[in-house]
Motif scaffolding. Structure first.
Motif, PDB file in Angstrom:
ATOM      1  N   TYR A  15      36.561  48.014  29.477  1.00  0.00           N
ATOM      2  CA  TYR A  15      36.673  47.338  30.765  1.00  0.00           C
ATOM      3  C   TYR A  15      35.697  47.939  31.769  1.00  0.00           C
ATOM      4  O   TYR A  15      34.983  47.219  32.461  1.00  0.00           O
ATOM      5  N   THR A  18      32.159  46.990  30.807  1.00  0.00           N
ATOM      6  CA  THR A  18      31.918  45.582  31.103  1.00  0.00           C
ATOM      7  C   THR A  18      31.781  45.368  32.609  1.00  0.00           C
ATOM      8  O   THR A  18      30.898  44.657  33.063  1.00  0.00           O
ATOM      9  N   LEU A  19      32.640  46.022  33.382  1.00  0.00           N
ATOM     10  CA  LEU A  19      32.589  45.897  34.836  1.00  0.00           C
ATOM     11  C   LEU A  19      31.275  46.457  35.370  1.00  0.00           C
ATOM     12  O   LEU A  19      30.632  45.840  36.220  1.00  0.00           O
ATOM     13  N   SER A  21      28.455  46.713  33.790  1.00  0.00           N
ATOM     14  CA  SER A  21      27.394  45.794  33.381  1.00  0.00           C
ATOM     15  C   SER A  21      27.387  44.558  34.285  1.00  0.00           C
ATOM     16  O   SER A  21      26.334  44.092  34.705  1.00  0.00           O
ATOM     17  N   LYS A  22      28.572  44.047  34.576  1.00  0.00           N
ATOM     18  CA  LYS A  22      28.706  42.875  35.449  1.00  0.00           C
ATOM     19  C   LYS A  22      28.199  43.198  36.857  1.00  0.00           C
ATOM     20  O   LYS A  22      27.498  42.397  37.468  1.00  0.00           O
ATOM     21  N   GLU A  23      28.528  44.381  37.354  1.00  0.00           N
ATOM     22  CA  GLU A  23      28.085  44.783  38.690  1.00  0.00           C
ATOM     23  C   GLU A  23      26.568  44.917  38.744  1.00  0.00           C
ATOM     24  O   GLU A  23      25.939  44.506  39.718  1.00  0.00           O
ATOM     25  N   LYS A  24      25.979  45.473  37.699  1.00  0.00           N
ATOM     26  CA  LYS A  24      24.515  45.616  37.657  1.00  0.00           C
ATOM     27  C   LYS A  24      23.856  44.239  37.613  1.00  0.00           C
ATOM     28  O   LYS A  24      22.860  43.999  38.286  1.00  0.00           O
ATOM     29  N   GLU A  25      24.407  43.357  36.809  1.00  0.00           N
ATOM     30  CA  GLU A  25      23.879  41.994  36.698  1.00  0.00           C
ATOM     31  C   GLU A  25      23.958  41.282  38.049  1.00  0.00           C
ATOM     32  O   GLU A  25      23.008  40.630  38.483  1.00  0.00           O
ATOM     33  N   PHE A  26      25.090  41.431  38.721  1.00  0.00           N
ATOM     34  CA  PHE A  26      25.285  40.809  40.024  1.00  0.00           C
ATOM     35  C   PHE A  26      24.332  41.399  41.059  1.00  0.00           C
ATOM     36  O   PHE A  26      23.732  40.667  41.837  1.00  0.00           O
ATOM     37  N   TRP A  63      30.360  37.458  45.100  1.00  0.00           N
ATOM     38  CA  TRP A  63      31.001  38.368  44.142  1.00  0.00           C
ATOM     39  C   TRP A  63      32.369  37.822  43.731  1.00  0.00           C
ATOM     40  O   TRP A  63      32.715  37.810  42.551  1.00  0.00           O
ATOM     41  N   TYR A  66      31.844  34.937  41.402  1.00  0.00           N
ATOM     42  CA  TYR A  66      30.863  35.165  40.327  1.00  0.00           C
ATOM     43  C   TYR A  66      31.424  34.803  38.952  1.00  0.00           C
ATOM     44  O   TYR A  66      30.743  34.185  38.146  1.00  0.00           O
ATOM     45  N   ASP A  67      32.672  35.158  38.704  1.00  0.00           N
ATOM     46  CA  ASP A  67      33.273  34.850  37.402  1.00  0.00           C
ATOM     47  C   ASP A  67      33.471  33.355  37.186  1.00  0.00           C
ATOM     48  O   ASP A  67      33.547  32.893  36.050  1.00  0.00           O
TER      49      ASP A  67
END
Length: 181
Positions: A15, A18-19, A21-26, A63, A66-67
């Motif tokens: 988790y 993944t979070l 990675s998601k934050e970096k992508e965002f 943010w 985003y999902d």
């Protein structure tokens, strides 16, 4: 026998990974498209402080949603939609709670040490700010070279309607620019 502590730690690591990675992508998405957010912020505010507040609110709303972005449209189209909805919502809230003053446009305010092109851009932005919210959004997206299809999708109107509105707005903007030039 299953070691539940291991499972909990494993799930937390996945988790967290993944979070992160998601934050970096965002963060990269915001960095790549910050110009879009800045434009919306500038066109819907009258002070640097309000502009910064709106920028932050738009990023927060992006943010939060985003999902929910499914990729059915371009990322920039989705970002415009969120940014414009955020700006217009905040604008409506402020206009209900505070009295608004009309913009007093004086061309002399735009004459600085900048070159003529910068003066024209400043004047254009000031004139755009006098437009109603929807028209402001249409002009902004048009200036960003968004296709009429995307403009229409963002505003919930037909492509033909977007074209007609933009043609009328071009005439209005030209008249206003000549009036203050």
């Amino acid at each position: 026998m299953l070691d539940w502590d291991f499972v909990v730690i494993f799930v937390k690591n996945i988790y967290t990974s993944t979070l992160a990675s998601k934050e970096k992508e965002f963060a990269q998405l915001i960095k790549d498209n910050q110009g879009l957010i800045i434009k919306v912020s500038r066109l819907y505010t009258n002070s640097l402080e309000d502009e910064e507040d709106l920028f932050q609110e738009i990023v927060l709303q992006l943010w939060r949603s985003y999902d929910s972005f499914k990729g059915n449209s371009k990322i920039s189209t989705w970002m415009y939609r969120v940014a414009l909805n955020t700006a217009i919502t905040l604008f409506r809230k402020k206009s209900k709670s505070l009295p608004t003053n009309e913009l007093d446009i004086n061309h002399a305010d735009f004459i600085e040490d900048d070159d003529e092109k910068q003066q024209q851009v400043s004047l254009l932005y000031t004139v755009i700010k006098t437009l109603p919210n929807v028209e402001r959004a249409i002009v902004m997206m048009y200036l960003d070279d968004l296709p009429y299809k995307d403009i229409a999708e963002n505003l919930g109107i037909t492509e033909v309607n977007a074209r007609v509105k933009m043609n009328r707005l071009k005439k209005t903007l030209k008249e206003q620019m000549e009036k203050y030039a």
